[in-house]
Design a protein around this motif. Structure first.
Motif, PDB file in Angstrom:
ATOM      1  N   HIS A  73       0.881  -1.229  -0.091  1.00  0.00           N
ATOM      2  CA  HIS A  73      -0.106  -0.024   0.102  1.00  0.00           C
ATOM      3  C   HIS A  73       0.969   1.128   0.024  1.00  0.00           C
ATOM      4  O   HIS A  73       1.844   1.307   0.479  1.00  0.00           O
ATOM      5  CB  HIS A  73      -0.724   0.045   1.241  1.00  0.00           C
ATOM      6  N   LEU A  74       0.278   2.306  -0.663  1.00  0.00           N
ATOM      7  CA  LEU A  74       0.962   3.524  -0.752  1.00  0.00           C
ATOM      8  C   LEU A  74       0.500   4.441   0.160  1.00  0.00           C
ATOM      9  O   LEU A  74      -1.069   4.855  -0.164  1.00  0.00           O
ATOM     10  CB  LEU A  74       1.315   4.141  -2.086  1.00  0.00           C
ATOM     11  N   ASP A  75       0.850   5.030   1.179  1.00  0.00           N
ATOM     12  CA  ASP A  75       0.176   6.021   2.019  1.00  0.00           C
ATOM     13  C   ASP A  75       0.444   7.340   1.701  1.00  0.00           C
ATOM     14  O   ASP A  75       1.042   7.491   0.512  1.00  0.00           O
ATOM     15  CB  ASP A  75       0.368   5.789   3.690  1.00  0.00           C
ATOM     16  N   ILE A  76      -0.203   8.229   2.376  1.00  0.00           N
ATOM     17  CA  ILE A  76      -0.285   9.809   1.822  1.00  0.00           C
ATOM     18  C   ILE A  76       1.003  10.295   1.280  1.00  0.00           C
ATOM     19  O   ILE A  76       0.936  11.158   0.309  1.00  0.00           O
ATOM     20  CB  ILE A  76      -0.960  10.705   2.896  1.00  0.00           C
ATOM     21  N   HIS A  77       2.218   9.739   1.567  1.00  0.00           N
ATOM     22  CA  HIS A  77       3.346  10.626   1.041  1.00  0.00           C
ATOM     23  C   HIS A  77       3.646  10.355  -0.389  1.00  0.00           C
ATOM     24  O   HIS A  77       4.703  10.939  -0.832  1.00  0.00           O
ATOM     25  CB  HIS A  77       4.549   9.791   1.976  1.00  0.00           C
ATOM     26  N   ARG A  98       5.283  -5.332 -10.637  1.00  0.00           N
ATOM     27  CA  ARG A  98       4.540  -6.294 -11.540  1.00  0.00           C
ATOM     28  C   ARG A  98       5.389  -7.531 -11.718  1.00  0.00           C
ATOM     29  O   ARG A  98       4.991  -8.614 -11.631  1.00  0.00           O
ATOM     30  CB  ARG A  98       4.080  -5.731 -12.756  1.00  0.00           C
ATOM     31  N   SER A  99       6.574  -7.268 -12.079  1.00  0.00           N
ATOM     32  CA  SER A  99       7.458  -8.452 -12.544  1.00  0.00           C
ATOM     33  C   SER A  99       7.597  -9.234 -11.532  1.00  0.00           C
ATOM     34  O   SER A  99       7.838 -10.454 -11.283  1.00  0.00           O
ATOM     35  CB  SER A  99       8.753  -7.974 -13.280  1.00  0.00           C
ATOM     36  N   LEU A 100       7.585  -8.602 -10.065  1.00  0.00           N
ATOM     37  CA  LEU A 100       7.773  -9.418  -8.782  1.00  0.00           C
ATOM     38  C   LEU A 100       6.369  -9.914  -8.498  1.00  0.00           C
ATOM     39  O   LEU A 100       6.395 -10.580  -7.234  1.00  0.00           O
ATOM     40  CB  LEU A 100       8.344  -8.444  -8.045  1.00  0.00           C
ATOM     41  N   GLY A 101       5.442  -9.716  -9.376  1.00  0.00           N
ATOM     42  CA  GLY A 101       4.045 -10.188  -8.680  1.00  0.00           C
ATOM     43  C   GLY A 101       3.508  -9.280  -7.566  1.00  0.00           C
ATOM     44  O   GLY A 101       2.644 -10.093  -6.962  1.00  0.00           O
ATOM     45  N   PHE A 102       3.648  -8.226  -7.653  1.00  0.00           N
ATOM     46  CA  PHE A 102       3.083  -7.154  -6.697  1.00  0.00           C
ATOM     47  C   PHE A 102       1.865  -6.340  -7.380  1.00  0.00           C
ATOM     48  O   PHE A 102       2.001  -5.943  -8.336  1.00  0.00           O
ATOM     49  CB  PHE A 102       4.076  -6.296  -5.868  1.00  0.00           C
ATOM     50  N   HIS A 103       0.873  -6.055  -6.719  1.00  0.00           N
ATOM     51  CA  HIS A 103      -0.072  -4.994  -6.559  1.00  0.00           C
ATOM     52  C   HIS A 103       0.200  -4.047  -5.750  1.00  0.00           C
ATOM     53  O   HIS A 103       0.765  -3.992  -4.717  1.00  0.00           O
ATOM     54  CB  HIS A 103      -1.470  -5.749  -6.548  1.00  0.00           C
ATOM     55  N   ILE A 104      -0.045  -2.811  -6.323  1.00  0.00           N
ATOM     56  CA  ILE A 104       0.127  -1.455  -5.648  1.00  0.00           C
ATOM     57  C   ILE A 104      -1.248  -0.955  -5.110  1.00  0.00           C
ATOM     58  O   ILE A 104      -2.295  -0.930  -6.216  1.00  0.00           O
ATOM     59  CB  ILE A 104       0.909  -0.370  -6.222  1.00  0.00           C
ATOM     60  N   VAL A 105      -1.779  -0.790  -4.083  1.00  0.00           N
ATOM     61  CA  VAL A 105      -2.901  -0.057  -3.575  1.00  0.00           C
ATOM     62  C   VAL A 105      -2.588   1.347  -2.937  1.00  0.00           C
ATOM     63  O   VAL A 105      -2.216   1.173  -1.795  1.00  0.00           O
ATOM     64  CB  VAL A 105      -3.679  -1.144  -2.515  1.00  0.00           C
ATOM     65  N   PRO A 106      -2.813   2.534  -3.944  1.00  0.00           N
ATOM     66  CA  PRO A 106      -2.687   3.715  -3.338  1.00  0.00           C
ATOM     67  C   PRO A 106      -3.870   4.054  -2.597  1.00  0.00           C
ATOM     68  O   PRO A 106      -4.881   3.879  -2.587  1.00  0.00           O
ATOM     69  CB  PRO A 106      -2.389   4.548  -4.492  1.00  0.00           C
ATOM     70  N   THR A 130      -5.186   3.640 -13.188  1.00  0.00           N
ATOM     71  CA  THR A 130      -5.499   2.379 -13.824  1.00  0.00           C
ATOM     72  C   THR A 130      -4.526   2.179 -15.057  1.00  0.00           C
ATOM     73  O   THR A 130      -4.066   1.304 -15.508  1.00  0.00           O
ATOM     74  CB  THR A 130      -6.926   1.905 -14.371  1.00  0.00           C
ATOM     75  N   ASP A 131      -4.157   3.628 -15.414  1.00  0.00           N
ATOM     76  CA  ASP A 131      -3.311   3.700 -16.705  1.00  0.00           C
ATOM     77  C   ASP A 131      -1.943   3.124 -15.989  1.00  0.00           C
ATOM     78  O   ASP A 131      -0.988   2.727 -16.956  1.00  0.00           O
ATOM     79  CB  ASP A 131      -3.033   5.223 -16.990  1.00  0.00           C
ATOM     80  N   LEU A 132      -1.535   3.258 -14.958  1.00  0.00           N
ATOM     81  CA  LEU A 132      -0.293   2.614 -14.243  1.00  0.00           C
ATOM     82  C   LEU A 132      -0.279   1.211 -14.020  1.00  0.00           C
ATOM     83  O   LEU A 132       0.730   0.616 -13.705  1.00  0.00           O
ATOM     84  CB  LEU A 132       0.270   3.420 -13.193  1.00  0.00           C
ATOM     85  N   GLY A 133      -1.594   0.616 -14.382  1.00  0.00           N
ATOM     86  CA  GLY A 133      -1.641  -0.798 -14.111  1.00  0.00           C
ATOM     87  C   GLY A 133      -2.058  -0.957 -12.549  1.00  0.00           C
ATOM     88  O   GLY A 133      -2.032  -2.244 -11.989  1.00  0.00           O
ATOM     89  N   ILE A 134      -2.705   0.040 -11.899  1.00  0.00           N
ATOM     90  CA  ILE A 134      -3.121  -0.208 -10.394  1.00  0.00           C
ATOM     91  C   ILE A 134      -4.444  -0.775 -10.646  1.00  0.00           C
ATOM     92  O   ILE A 134      -5.396  -0.207 -11.419  1.00  0.00           O
ATOM     93  CB  ILE A 134      -2.999   1.231  -9.826  1.00  0.00           C
ATOM     94  N   ASP A 135      -4.740  -1.704  -9.845  1.00  0.00           N
ATOM     95  CA  ASP A 135      -6.157  -2.175  -9.753  1.00  0.00           C
ATOM     96  C   ASP A 135      -6.858  -2.191  -8.434  1.00  0.00           C
ATOM     97  O   ASP A 135      -7.995  -3.068  -8.386  1.00  0.00           O
ATOM     98  CB  ASP A 135      -6.197  -3.656 -10.669  1.00  0.00           C
ATOM     99  N   GLY A 136      -6.124  -1.604  -7.389  1.00  0.00           N
ATOM    100  CA  GLY A 136      -6.974  -1.403  -6.239  1.00  0.00           C
ATOM    101  C   GLY A 136      -6.950  -0.158  -5.574  1.00  0.00           C
ATOM    102  O   GLY A 136      -5.781   0.618  -5.996  1.00  0.00           O
ATOM    103  N   ILE A 137      -7.589   0.258  -4.799  1.00  0.00           N
ATOM    104  CA  ILE A 137      -7.801   1.940  -4.373  1.00  0.00           C
ATOM    105  C   ILE A 137      -8.159   1.628  -2.905  1.00  0.00           C
ATOM    106  O   ILE A 137      -8.734   0.905  -2.401  1.00  0.00           O
ATOM    107  CB  ILE A 137      -8.806   2.673  -5.025  1.00  0.00           C
ATOM    108  N   TRP A 138      -7.228   2.335  -2.069  1.00  0.00           N
ATOM    109  CA  TRP A 138      -7.643   2.539  -0.425  1.00  0.00           C
ATOM    110  C   TRP A 138      -8.334   3.824  -0.087  1.00  0.00           C
ATOM    111  O   TRP A 138      -7.700   4.779  -0.181  1.00  0.00           O
ATOM    112  CB  TRP A 138      -6.217   2.180   0.217  1.00  0.00           C
TER     113      TRP A 138
END
Ligand code: GLC
Length: 816
Positions: free
Chosen positions: A296-300, A326-334, A398-406
Motif C-alpha cells: 500500500h502507498l500511504d499519503i506520502h 509487476r514483474s515481482l508479482g506485486f499489486h500496488i494499492v494507493p 489504472t493507466d499505471l496498471g493499478i487495480d486496487g484503491i484504498w
C-alpha cells in the motif's frame, strides 16, 4: 473527549438516559390501503406498513398525505422479490394486520406494535414516539427477553453479544483508542439480530443520519432512536440467524467475488516514503520468501497530499516502479482520500469547481475544511454525476496498471472540532436535497461506490479491489473494510475478533484490522501472535503509523520472522479453501469468518464466545492474545474435533486446555470436514512448481457421509459471469469396511492449471488393505515423484492419494 477529570464535571453530564417525552402515534383516526401498503393515520404522526419480500416487513413513519417509499442506497433494486399481500381488521382498540404468516397488532390506544409469527420470537415495539422538540427524532422501545442475545451492528467495540451495550451510528474518525465506551467508529450498520434459544429475527433501521441503539440503559428493552428523518424499520424474518443474514443480504446486496490477490497478504506503512523504499520492500519479501501480494502507498506518495498526483521527488518514475513491481508479482494499492486540496493551480480542484462537484453550504459556497493537504473541498458523492467524474479520475491509477484503491478519511474526517463536515452542508442527493446531518453515514459508501465502479469500468474485465474505512449498510457491494486506527495493544488484537465477527454478521464478510496494530509500538511477540490470528481473518494487512516501531515481518529477528513466514504461508496454502468460502459469501452473504454462535445457535456456551472463531463452517481458530502466555482454554462445540497439528481427536461440548508456545496457533478441524489446500505461493498468481490441490478428508466413522461442492474460477476476471467456473462435488461415504470418495465436476467451465488432485484421509488407523482407483501403493517419500499412487503415513495415521487432474472426476474405494 476531555482527558482529565473535567470530563466528569457535573456540568458535562449528559442527560441522554433520561426518559423521553415524545408523543405516540396517538389515536389512529384513519386506516387506508395505498399501493399495497397499509397507512395508519395517527393524531401525531402516521405509520405505513408494507411487505417488501417474503419475510421482510417495512414500517415507516411519515407526515403529510402519503409515505415516501424512497430508500437509501443501502437497499438494492432487486428482481424476484415477492411482497406478500396484506389483510387487516380493526376494532376500537386494535388494528390487526396479516402478512403471510406474520401478524402485526397495533394498539390504537398506546400505539404499541407487536409482530408475531409462530416460528419467531415476538417483537414487541412497546412504544414508538416522536420527540416534540426536534422534528424527526423518533424513539422506539423494543422489549427484550432476559435470554435474548444481540449480534450485528457492524464495526463496534466490545464483545460479541451486544446486549448491555450502547452504540451510536455516526461515522467517526476515532484516533483515540478504540475502548469499549467508544460508541461510534468509522462504519455505521444499523442492523441487528436478536437470538432467543436458537430462533432469530432482524431489525434494520435504514436511516443514514445519526441513530442510537441502546441495549444497556433499559433493563428489558432496547431503545432505537433516529435524530433526523423518518423511522424506517425493516423487520427481517429468520427463524435462524443464518436466514436473517441471508435476507438482510437480499435487501442490501452482497460482496462481489474479490480477485484472489486481494485475499493474499498486504503490507502497508504510513508511509513507505519513496520508490526506493517500496522496491526494497518488495525485493525483501521475495528474497525472504515471505508471500505477499500487495504493497500500500500511504499519503506520502502524493504531491502535497493532492489526490491523483505523485510526488516527483519521492516517486520520479511510477511507470518504471510499477513495471518492476509487476514483474515481482506485486499489486500496488494507493490511498485516495476524499478531500481535494483547495488550490487554484491544481487541475483536479479546478475541475471540481468548474463541474460544480463539491459539497456546498446552504448559501451556495463551496464547503472546505482542513485535512492532510490543508483546506480541502469534498466531492458530493451522493450525486451520480459527481461519482461519474470520480470514476473517470481513477484512470490516473489504472493507466499505471493499478487495480486496487484504498479509500480513507471518508467519514468524512475533517480536522476540526466536530471531526467531520458541518451538518448543515447541503448534498444534492439526486435531486432529493439533504443536509449532511441527514445523510452523513452515506458519504464513505458513495465514495467507495465511485471508486469501485470507476475501476471496474477501466480494468478491462479484471476485478477491482477497494478498501474503505467508512461505510454504511451495503458497503459490502463495493469495498473491503479495515477497522481503522487501532493500536498495538494486546487488547486491540483480541477486540478485533468480535469486531470483525459482528461485521460479518452485518453483511460485511471482507474485513480485518491493521495486523500488529496501527498506532503505538508493537513487539515481536505481539506481531507473531497477531499475524497467526490475522492470516485467518478475511482481510489480511499489516499496517503501522508514522513514528512507530517498524513492523514488517522481519523487524524483530529471526524467530518472529519465521513465525510470520510460516503463517502467511499457511494463508496461501489455504487459498482454495478460503476462496471457496469467499464464493459462498458472495452468493449467500454469510460470513467467511464466523462466530461459533452462527453454527451452534442452541449452545449457550457460544452466545458470547469471541476469543475463538470459525473459518467457514468447520475450522476453529483459537489464538493466544495475551503476552507471555502459552496456555489457553478452547471450547469445542458438539461433534468431534481434530487438532490440526497433532491429529489428536477430542469429543465436542467440552473445554480443553491447550498448550501453544509462540510458534503455535491452536486450530481444530471438525471430523467430517473436507478441507482444501494448495502449494505455498509467493503471491496469488504465482504458478507453483507443484501445482496441486489437496482435499483433506477428516474421517468421522462408519455410517457417516460428508460432501463439499467446491467452487473455483480464474480468481482474477469476471469471466465467471460467463460460465467460466467449476464446481466439484466431493462425496465421502464411510462404512465399517470401506470408505468411498467420489469427485465429479457438476460444472466445468474453467480449465484449472494444476496437474494433480490429491486426497488426504486423516484418522485411518491402519494401512488400508486396498485403495481402488488410486494406482499403486508407494513409500510416502516417493509419492511426490509419482503421477498417481497412494501411500500410508504410519506415524500420523494419514492415507495420501495422488491422482491426475481430470475433468471426468475420480472414484476411490478404500478397503479398511
Ligand atoms: C488515517 C488512516 C491510516 C493512515 C493515515 C495516513 O489515520 O486510518 O490508516 O495511515 O490516515 O494516511
Amino acid at each position: 473527549m476531555l482527558d482529565t477529570s473535567a470530563a466528569i464535571h457535573p456540568e458535562n453530564a449528559s442527560h441522554r438516559t433520561q426518559s423521553h417525552t415524545g408523543v405516540q402515534l396517538g389515536n389512529i383516526t384513519h386506516i387506508k390501503e395505498l399501493d399495497q401498503a397499509l397507512l395508519l393515520v395517527g393524531s401525531h404522526f402516521n405509520l405505513a406498513i408494507t411487505s417488501v419480500d417474503a419475510g421482510v416487513v417495512r414500517l415507516k413513519t411519515y407526515r403529510g398525505q402519503a409515505p415516501n417509499w424512497n430508500t437509501t442506497p443501502a437497499i438494492i433494486a432487486a428482481e424476484g422479490r415477492t411482497p406478500q399481500s396484506i389483510t387487516w381488521t380493526e376494532t376500537d382498540v386494535q388494528v390487526s394486520v396479516t402478512i403471510g404468516k406474520t401478524r402485526l397488532e397495533i394498539s390504537r390506544i398506546t400505539g404499541a406494535i407487536s409482530i408475531r409469527n409462530e416460528a419467531h420470537p415476538t417483537v414487541e415495539m412497546v412504544s414508538l414516539q416522536r420527540n416534540r422538540e426536534a422534528i424527526g427524532d423518533y424513539t422506539a422501545f423494543i422489549s427484550l427477553a432476559e435470554d435474548d442475545h444481540i449480534y450485528g451492528l457492524g464495526e463496534k467495540t466490545g464483545f460479541l453479544d451486544k446486549r448491555g451495550e450502547r452504540y451510536t451510528m455516526w461515522n467517526s474518525d476515532v484516533y483515540a483508542p478504540h475502548v469499549p465506551e467508544m460508541e461510534a467508529l468509522y462504519q455505521s450498520i444499523p442492523f441487528l439480530t436478536v437470538l432467543n434459544q436458537g430462533r432469530s429475527y432482524g431489525l434494520f433501521l435504514d436511516n443514514p443520519g445519526k441513530t442510537v441503539f441502546d441495549m444497556r440503559t433499559y433493563a428489558n428493552s432496547a431503545m432505537l432512536q433516529t435524530w433526523t428523518g423518518e423511522f424506517d424499520l425493516y423487520w427481517i424474518e429468520g427463524p435462524t440467524l443464518k436466514e436473517v443474514i441471508v435476507r438482510y443480504g437480499d435487501l442490501t446486496g452482497r460482496m462481489p467475488l474479490p480477485p484472489k490477490w486481494a485475499l493474499g497478504y498486504h503490507q502497508s506503512r504510513y508511509s513507505y516514503m519513496d520508490e526506493k523504499e517500496v522496491l526494497e520492500l518488495a525485493h525483501n519479501f521475495r528474497e525472504k520468501e515471505i508471500p505477499c501480494d500487495v504493497i500500500h502507498l500511504d499519503i506520502h506518495y502524493m504531491n502535497g497530499y493532492r489526490v491523483f498526483t505523485f510526488d516527483e521527488n519521492r516517486f520520479p518514475n511510477p511507470e518504471r516502479m510499477m513495471e518492476e513491481l509487476r514483474s515481482l508479482g506485486f499489486h500496488i494499492v494507493p490511498i485516495v482520500d476524499p478531500g481535494v486540496k483547495k488550490d487554484p493551480m491544481y487541475a483536479v480542484y479546478m475541475e471540481g469547481v468548474d463541474g460544480d462537484f463539491y459539497c456546498k453550504t446552504a448559501e451556495g459556497d463551496i464547503y472546505t475544511g482542513p485535512v492532510w493537504p490543508g483546506e480541502s473541498a469534498f466531492p458530493d458523492f451522493t450525486e451520480s454525476r459527481v461519482r461519474e467524474w470520480w470514476q473517470e479520475k481513477q484512470r490516473f491509477y489504472t493507466d499505471l496498471g493499478i487495480d486496487g484503491i484504498w479509500n480513507d478519511m471518508n467519514e468524512p474526517a475533517i480536522f476540526n472540532e466536530t471531526k467531520t463536515m458541518d451538518v448543515n452542508v447541503i448534498h444534492g442527493n439526486e435531486g432529493d436535497r439533504k443536509t449532511h446531518g441527514e445523510v452523513h453515514n452515506l458519504y464513505g459508501m458513495c465514495m467507495s461506490q465511485a471508486s469501485y465502479e470507476g475501476l471496474k469500468a477501466l480494468l478491462d474485465g479484471k476485478r477491482p479491489f477497494v478498501l474503505t474505512r467508512a461505510g454504511y449498510s451495503g458497503i459490502q457491494r463495493y469495498a473491503a473494510v479495515w477497522t481503522g486506527d487501532n493500536r498495538s495493544f494486546w487488547e486491540h488484537m483480541s477486540m478485533a475478533m468480535p469486531m470483525v465477527l459482528n461485521l460479518g454478521m452485518s453483511g460485511v464478510p471482507f474485513a480485518g484490522p491493521d495486523i500488529g496494530g496501527f498506532a503505538h509500538h508493537t513487539s515481536g511477540e505481539l506481531l507473531a501472535r497477531w499475524t497467526q490470528m490475522g492470516v485467518f481473518f478475511p482481510y489480511v494487512r499489516n499496517h503501522s503509523a508514522i513514528d512507530t516501531l517498524r513492523q514488517e515481518p522481519w523487524s524483530f529477528g529471526e524467530e518472529i520472522e519465521q513465525i510470520c513466514q510460516q503463517y502467511i504461508g499457511l494463508r496461501y496454502q489455504w487459498m482454495p479453501y478460503l476462496y471457496h468460502w469467499f464464493y459462498e459469501a458472495s452468493k449467500t452473504g454469510l460470513p467467511v469468518m464466523r462466530p461459533l454462535v452462527l453454527e451452534y445457535p442452541h449452545d449457550p456456551q457460544v452466545y458470547n464466545l469471541c476469543d475463538q472463531f470459525l473459518v467457514g463452517d468447520s475450522v476453529i481458530i483459537a489464538p493466544i492474545y495475551r503476552p507471555n502466555t502459552e496456555w489457553r482454554s478452547v471450547y469445542l462445540p458438539e461433534g468431534e474435533w481434530v487438532d490440526y497439528w497433532s491429529g489428536e481427536r477430542y469429543a465436542g461440548k467440552q473445554h480443553i486446555h491447550v498448550h501453544a508456545p509462540l510458534a503455535k496457533l491452536p486450530m481444530y478441524v471438525r471430523a467430517g470436514a473436507i478441507w482444501l489446500e494448495g502449494p505455498i505461493r509467493q503471491h496469488a498468481e504465482e504458478i507453483a512448481a507443484d501445482e496441486h490441490v489437496t482435499a483433506s478428508v477428516y474421517v468421522q466413522g462408519a455410517g457417516t457421509s460428508s460432501t463439499l461442492e467446491w467452487y473455483e474460477d480464474d480468481g482474477l476476471t469476471f469471466a465467471y459471469e460467463q460460465g467460466q467456473w467449476n464446481k466439484m462435488l466431493i462425496q465421502v461415504t464411510e462404512s465399517e469396511r470401506d470408505i468411498t470418495i467420489t469427485s465429479k465436476y457438476t460444472n466445468y467451465g474453467y480449465e484449472p492449471k494444476r496437474t494433480s488432485l490429491n486426497f488426504r484421509l486423516l484418522g485411518i488407523s491402519a494401512v488400508p488393505t486396498g485403495v481402488a482407483g488410486a494406482g499403486d501403493q508407494v513409500p510416502l517419500e516417493q509419492l511426490a515423484a509419482q503421477t498417481t499412487g497412494w501411500a500410508y503415513d504410519t506415524a500420523r495415521g494419514v492415507l495420501v492419494v495422488k491422482l491426475q487432474e481430470n475433468s471426468a472426476g475420480h472414484e476411490l474405494s478404500i478397503t479398511l
